[in-house]
Scaffold this active site. Structure first.
Site, mmCIF file in Angstrom:
data_model
loop_
_atom_site.group_PDB
_atom_site.id
_atom_site.type_symbol
_atom_site.label_atom_id
_atom_site.label_comp_id
_atom_site.label_asym_id
_atom_site.label_seq_id
_atom_site.Cartn_x
_atom_site.Cartn_y
_atom_site.Cartn_z
ATOM 1 N N SER A 1 26.476 -19.613 91.812
ATOM 2 C CA SER A 1 27.622 -19.263 92.671
ATOM 3 C C SER A 1 27.755 -20.242 93.827
ATOM 4 C CB SER A 1 27.413 -17.846 93.229
ATOM 5 O OG SER A 1 28.346 -17.578 94.258
ATOM 6 N N ALA A 2 28.998 -20.510 94.211
ATOM 7 C CA ALA A 2 29.263 -21.373 95.372
ATOM 8 C C ALA A 2 29.015 -20.638 96.681
ATOM 9 C CB ALA A 2 30.710 -21.857 95.327
ATOM 10 N N ASP B 1 28.792 -17.078 87.262
ATOM 11 C CA ASP B 1 29.440 -17.121 88.563
ATOM 12 C C ASP B 1 29.420 -15.668 89.071
ATOM 13 O OD1 ASP B 1 31.136 -18.015 90.719
ATOM 14 O OD2 ASP B 1 32.771 -17.005 89.674
ATOM 15 N N LEU B 2 29.602 -15.474 90.366
ATOM 16 C CA LEU B 2 29.543 -14.108 90.914
ATOM 17 C C LEU B 2 30.942 -13.547 91.216
ATOM 18 C CD1 LEU B 2 27.767 -11.760 92.117
ATOM 19 C CD2 LEU B 2 28.018 -12.922 94.316
ATOM 20 N N ASP B 3 31.594 -14.157 92.231
ATOM 21 C CA ASP B 3 32.875 -13.637 92.708
ATOM 22 C C ASP B 3 33.947 -13.744 91.625
ATOM 23 O OD1 ASP B 3 31.946 -13.260 95.457
ATOM 24 O OD2 ASP B 3 31.968 -15.443 95.614
ATOM 25 N N LYS C 1 39.417 -20.738 94.381
ATOM 26 C CA LYS C 1 38.360 -20.006 93.672
ATOM 27 C C LYS C 1 37.228 -20.953 93.265
ATOM 28 C CE LYS C 1 41.024 -16.138 91.846
ATOM 29 N NZ LYS C 1 41.592 -15.530 90.633
ATOM 30 N N GLU D 1 32.771 -17.947 83.987
ATOM 31 C CA GLU D 1 33.526 -18.412 85.158
ATOM 32 C C GLU D 1 34.945 -17.856 85.221
ATOM 33 O OE1 GLU D 1 33.961 -19.886 87.898
ATOM 34 O OE2 GLU D 1 32.036 -20.824 88.271
ATOM 35 N N ASP D 2 35.406 -17.576 86.438
ATOM 36 C CA ASP D 2 36.803 -17.151 86.621
ATOM 37 C C ASP D 2 37.630 -18.214 87.353
ATOM 38 O OD1 ASP D 2 35.551 -16.757 89.179
ATOM 39 O OD2 ASP D 2 37.295 -15.550 89.742
ATOM 40 N N THR E 1 35.003 -9.405 94.373
ATOM 41 C CA THR E 1 35.029 -9.932 95.745
ATOM 42 C C THR E 1 36.011 -11.085 95.915
ATOM 43 O OG1 THR E 1 33.048 -11.049 95.017
ATOM 44 C CG2 THR E 1 32.745 -9.290 96.636
ATOM 45 N N LYS F 1 31.299 -26.936 93.250
ATOM 46 C CA LYS F 1 32.121 -27.007 92.037
ATOM 47 C C LYS F 1 33.428 -27.708 92.400
ATOM 48 C CE LYS F 1 30.285 -22.488 90.676
ATOM 49 N NZ LYS F 1 30.545 -21.047 90.488
HETATM 50 C C1 BG6 Z 1 32.980 -18.730 95.640
HETATM 51 C C2 BG6 Z 1 34.332 -18.100 95.837
HETATM 52 O O1 BG6 Z 1 32.209 -17.931 94.800
HETATM 53 O O2 BG6 Z 1 32.296 -18.882 96.888
HETATM 54 C C3 BG6 Z 1 35.142 -18.845 96.897
HETATM 55 O O3 BG6 Z 1 35.032 -18.131 94.607
HETATM 56 C C4 BG6 Z 1 34.327 -18.951 98.185
HETATM 57 O O4 BG6 Z 1 36.340 -18.146 97.129
HETATM 58 C C5 BG6 Z 1 32.995 -19.636 97.865
HETATM 59 O O5 BG6 Z 1 35.034 -19.707 99.163
HETATM 60 C C6 BG6 Z 1 32.103 -19.793 99.106
HETATM 61 O O6 BG6 Z 1 31.729 -18.514 99.549
HETATM 62 P P1 BG6 Z 1 31.016 -18.193 100.922
HETATM 63 O O7 BG6 Z 1 30.631 -16.741 100.792
HETATM 64 O O8 BG6 Z 1 29.823 -19.088 101.022
HETATM 65 O O9 BG6 Z 1 31.985 -18.458 101.992
HETATM 66 MG MG MG Z 2 34.412 -16.936 90.859
#
Ligand code: BG6
Ligand code: MG
Length: 217
Positions: free
Chosen positions: A113-114, A8-10, A44, A168-169, A16, A144
């Site tokens: 990542s989402a 996962d990224l964020d 998240k 994952e966080d 972020t 997810k």
């Molecule tokens: C996830 C974050 O990685 O991405 C969420 O944990 C975020 O908080 C989701 O809403 C979607 O991100 P983005 O950048 O497409 O709005």
């Molecule tokens: Mg995350």
């Protein structure tokens, strides 16, 4: 045998998650409400649209389709302002070193990542070259906790789910990994990330060698 890592990224690689939180709070406040840090755990890992649905529900605001679409754009603009200055220095403790070590050891690496902003953030951090595949919010239909993002990540690096370890966080992400048949390291506490196989505060608290040895025992 673990042969690949799916990140996962964020909140795992880069700090972020806090910027998503700030932008969502601004959105809630615009709707005349607010939400807590505990509620934020539910956002998240969740896609932009699914997150806004929750924020609207929590604030009890009434929002029509056009307003909903406009809020999605506005939230992203706020988020983009906040991440403008992101660089390698914003890597979470030990994350960049961990990725470099895994890459040097020949472990296959994919992003799961989402976030539709994930490729841009990886570029800003100068980390793109460490990934064999990048699956983000632009490449999936189901967010997810659906396992699609990780199943696509595993397929993209030519591995079966059980050969992959997810980092994952978010609780949504841990559920996605487990539903997908992968092992999962939670970056956070066992209380918030129930179901992960192991927990660490940050990637810097372990090493690829230690984890591979632990899961391949
Ligand atoms: C996830 C974050 O990685 O991405 C969420 O944990 C975020 O908080 C989701 O809403 C979607 O991100 P983005 O950048 O497409 O709005
Ligand atoms: Mg995350």
């Amino acid at each position: 045998m673990i042969r690949g890592f799916l990140f996962d990224l964020d909140g795992v690689i880069v700090d972020t998650a806090v910027f998503h939180f700030q932008a969502w709070r601004r959105c809630a406040q615009k709707l005349g409400g607010d939400f807590t840090e505990a509620q934020n755990e539910e956002l998240k890992g969740v896609s932009r649209a699914d997150s806004l649905k929750k924020v609207v529900e929590w604030t009890k605001a009434s929002v029509n389709t056009e307003e909903f679409e406009a809020l999605l754009v506005e939230k992203n603009e706020w988020y983009l302002e906040l991440v403008q200055e992101v660089s390698e220095a914003d890597g979470l403790p030990g994350a960049v070193t961990f990725l470099e070590q895994a890459h040097a050891q020949g472990i296959k690496i994919a992003l799961g990542s989402a976030s539709k902003n994930a490729p841009m953030i990886l570029n800003k951090m100068g980390l793109t070259h460490l990934f064999d595949a990048i699956i983000d919010g632009n490449n999936v239909i189901n967010g997810k906790p659906h396992p699609e993002v990780f199943l696509k990540g595993a397929a993209a690096i030519g591995l079966d789910p059980e050969e992959c370890l997810v980092f994952e966080d978010s609780i949504a992400g841990v559920q996605a990994a487990k539903t997908g048949g992968m092992s999962c390291v939670g970056i956070g506490t066992p209380e918030t990330l129930e179901g992960a196989d192991l927990h660490f505060t940050a990637l810097g608290d372990t090493t690829p060698t230690e984890l591979v040895a632990c899961f391949n025992m």
